[in-house]
Structure formats: C-alpha cells, structure tokens
Design a protein around this motif. Structure first.
Motif, mmCIF file in Angstrom:
data_model
loop_
_atom_site.group_PDB
_atom_site.id
_atom_site.type_symbol
_atom_site.label_atom_id
_atom_site.label_comp_id
_atom_site.label_asym_id
_atom_site.label_seq_id
_atom_site.Cartn_x
_atom_site.Cartn_y
_atom_site.Cartn_z
ATOM 1 N N GLU A 1 0.829 -1.207 0.000
ATOM 2 C CA GLU A 1 0.000 0.000 0.000
ATOM 3 C C GLU A 1 0.863 1.256 0.000
ATOM 4 O O GLU A 1 0.587 2.221 -0.725
ATOM 5 C CB GLU A 1 -0.930 -0.012 1.217
ATOM 6 C CG GLU A 1 -2.061 1.000 1.172
ATOM 7 C CD GLU A 1 -1.700 2.347 1.781
ATOM 8 O OE1 GLU A 1 -2.508 3.289 1.644
ATOM 9 O OE2 GLU A 1 -0.613 2.459 2.397
ATOM 10 N N ARG B 1 -5.345 6.826 -2.723
ATOM 11 C CA ARG B 1 -5.916 5.955 -1.688
ATOM 12 C C ARG B 1 -6.011 4.533 -2.239
ATOM 13 O O ARG B 1 -7.063 4.102 -2.695
ATOM 14 C CB ARG B 1 -7.288 6.460 -1.249
ATOM 15 C CG ARG B 1 -7.833 5.779 0.002
ATOM 16 C CD ARG B 1 -9.031 6.542 0.544
ATOM 17 N NE ARG B 1 -9.545 5.901 1.749
ATOM 18 C CZ ARG B 1 -10.705 5.252 1.809
ATOM 19 N NH1 ARG B 1 -11.480 5.144 0.728
ATOM 20 N NH2 ARG B 1 -11.110 4.689 2.932
ATOM 21 N N ARG C 1 1.175 4.094 -2.918
ATOM 22 C CA ARG C 1 0.846 5.478 -2.588
ATOM 23 C C ARG C 1 2.022 6.427 -2.846
ATOM 24 O O ARG C 1 1.819 7.534 -3.367
ATOM 25 C CB ARG C 1 0.412 5.554 -1.118
ATOM 26 C CG ARG C 1 -0.073 6.918 -0.658
ATOM 27 C CD ARG C 1 -1.150 6.813 0.412
ATOM 28 N NE ARG C 1 -0.867 5.834 1.436
ATOM 29 C CZ ARG C 1 -0.220 6.095 2.579
ATOM 30 N NH1 ARG C 1 0.218 7.315 2.812
ATOM 31 N NH2 ARG C 1 -0.042 5.151 3.480
ATOM 32 N N THR C 2 3.226 6.031 -2.496
ATOM 33 C CA THR C 2 4.364 6.944 -2.577
ATOM 34 C C THR C 2 5.083 6.897 -3.917
ATOM 35 O O THR C 2 5.496 7.935 -4.441
ATOM 36 C CB THR C 2 5.371 6.663 -1.459
ATOM 37 O OG1 THR C 2 5.829 5.311 -1.570
ATOM 38 C CG2 THR C 2 4.741 6.866 -0.098
#
Length: 332
Positions: free
Chosen positions: A164, A175, A168-169
């Motif tokens: 996750e 999300r 995300r990064t």
C-alpha cells in the motif's frame, strides 16, 4: 543532483551486454550516476567501445565473482564473498549508492540483500512486488511474487502495509484499494491462510476491500493485491506466458487479415502500443520490499530497455523515501 545507482553488470542471461547498453541509455536520459559492478578487465573495454568517446556518469566497480542462474542461492551467497551482487549491495549499505539493480539469480539476490542490508524493523520477511497493467489504465501491485513460498497470516498483513505504501508513494495512487487474493469474494472463501489473514488486513488502517479473485489482478478493481509468494509467482509466470500468447496471436492475425496499406500502418501502430503496455521490460524490475535499502530485481531475460527502466525504478524508489514510511507504518 544525480542519484547514484549500482547495477549488477553480470546478472542477466546475456550479461554484460544489456547492462552496459541499459546503463548508457539511463545515463543519457535520467538524472542518475551509475556504478557498473563486475570484473573490471572485462567491463572496461566493452564500456569504452559502447561509449565511443561519449562522456557519461558511469563508473566501473570491480567484483571478481558473479553468481550464475543455476547456482544454489544459499551456497553461492556463502562462498562468493566478492560477487557482483554483494559488492553492489555493499555500496548501498555504505551510502555510496542509493539503490541496487540486478537481473541475476533471484534467490541469491534476496538472500544477499537480507544478509548485507538486513530487514527493516517490523518486517519478518521481505517481499517482491510486481507492477502489472490493468484494463483501467492504472497499475496493480501484486505482492508477494516469489520471495516467500510459505507464509503466515502476519506476513500477508505486512505485505499489505508495504504494498500500500509503495502504491501510494512511488506510483502516486492517492488511496490504494487493497485486496486479498482468494478463490471467492466472500469473507469465508479461501484456505486456512487467507481465512486467518482476512481479519488482520481488515484491522489495518488501510482501504481494505476484502477478497479479490484472479481476474481482479487485471480489471483495475484493486490497486494492491496480497498473496503468498507461491501463488503470486504462479500468477505472474502465467500472466507472462499469456501475454506472449496474445501478442503472438494478435501479430499473426494482423498479418493475415490486414491488406490495405493505410490499415496495415494503423494496425502496426496499435500493435506497437499494445506490445509496449504488455512488455515486462517497460516495468524494469520488481522491488524487494522490507530490506534496509533499495534492491530491484529484474528478469533474467532483461534487455537494455529493461535495465534502463530498472535503474529508473531504483532511483524513484530511493527518492520516495519509502523505507522510512514502511518502518513507521509497521510500528503502528
């Protein structure tokens, strides 16, 4: 400012040719400085010939040994203390390089990374995360795809956190939707591992959407899909085989059916776009999540494009500061 990336010049099936060509492409197109790790007496004349007088930020770092694809990982890691993998990963550990890329023996790469870099606090087992295309046009992170063939429920929970954060990064998905790979969408479906992992993932501060099935890997219904390494590797290799089959069948169909010159030109352009989207070389390699540093593992058949993109992935991973986020995420 250049990002320093170490490249195992002796990893790929056809090493060191794709590594040298890929490093040159990356040094031309990306803000990176590259350390080519391998036997200096072999690499130096090949690099000089390939550069043809061009000055690029590429240096050779000598390593007298390399680990072959058919070697037993544990034995090779113990016995070959000056392998190109170990020397390259030491550059990362010592802060001389921000990341490391190898297209060599996957088992040896994982074992060497764990030994040289160590694991992040809170990580029991590092995991390989593959990036796959979807019908929605967004990438899907499949984790684990081969680092751990036998897993415990808490391992899958850690994979979910790491995957996750990567989505995300690094992939910039605001999300990420996280799913657990199983044989049915209902909560009770699956085997003992998925049944016990489900409540652990549900309790995490993530956007957990529940169980997903194999078709959801490519339909865009999930951004991160978690599974053990045995299932993930089978899914990945099956996908690679299927993509080659579809590509070859499409090429043959176009060859037989397209006769008009304009139609042929348009079809060739469409096929080139399709091939690029399905080509594993466009993704460069898969990150080994959970080690104290950046380690990207490419396919043994990597060509120069795959090496260039693997260098890009390593630089993006390093710049994202993902390891600190993983450490903080697992401490919650």
């Amino acid at each position: 400012m250049l990002t320093d990336i170490a490249v195992d010049a002796m990893g790929a099936d056809k090493a060191p040719d794709p590594e040298i060509a890929g490093a040159i492409q990356a040094a031309r197109d990306l803000p990176v400085q590259i350390f080519l790790v391998g036997p200096e007496d072999r690499l130096e004349p090949l690099l000089k010939q390939a550069l043809r007088g061009e000055r690029l930020p590429i240096q050779i770092v000598h390593a007298s040994e390399h680990i072959a694809m058919d070697e037993k990982a544990a034995q090779a890691v113990r016995n070959k203390k000056d392998s190109s993998m170990r020397v390259g990963l030491k550059l990362v550990r010592e802060g001389k390089a921000a990341g490391f890329l190898t297209a060599g023996n996957t088992g040896a790469a994982m074992a060497t990374a764990k030994m040289v870099l160590g694991t992040l606090p809170g990580v029991d087992r590092p995991a390989l995360a593959a990036i796959l295309p979807t019908a929605a046009g967004t990438p899907c992170v499949l984790v684990d795809v081969g680092a751990n063939v036998d897993c415990k429920p808490q391992n899958l929970a850690q994979f979910a956190v790491m995957g996750e954060l990567y989505a995300r990064t690094v992939l910039k998905i605001a999300r990420p939707r996280v799913g657990l790979l199983s044989i049915g969408e209902e909560e009770g479906k699956g085997n003992e591992l998925t049944s016990e992992a489900f409540p652990l993932l549900k309790a995490l501060p993530l956007h957990f959407t529940g169980n997903v099935e194999g078709r959801d890997i490519y339909n865009g219904h999930a951004d991160v899909i978690v599974c053990d390494g045995f299932i993930g590797n089978v899914a990945l290799k099956t996908s690679e085989g299927l993509s080659r089959l579809v590509r070859d069948m499409l090429r043959e169909s176009l060859r037989k059916t397209v006769t008009a010159q304009v139609g042929a030109l348009l079809s060739r352009k469409a096929f080139a776009t399709f091939k690029r989207k399905m080509d594993p070389s466009e993704y460069g390699g898969v990150p080994l999540l959970g080690v104290r540093g950046v380690c990207i593992v490419g396919h043994g058949s990597s060509n120069d494009v795959a090496i260039k993109n693997g260098i890009r992935v390593a630089a993006e991973f390093a710049q994202a500061g993902l390891n600190g986020l993983i450490e903080a995420g697992l401490a919650v």
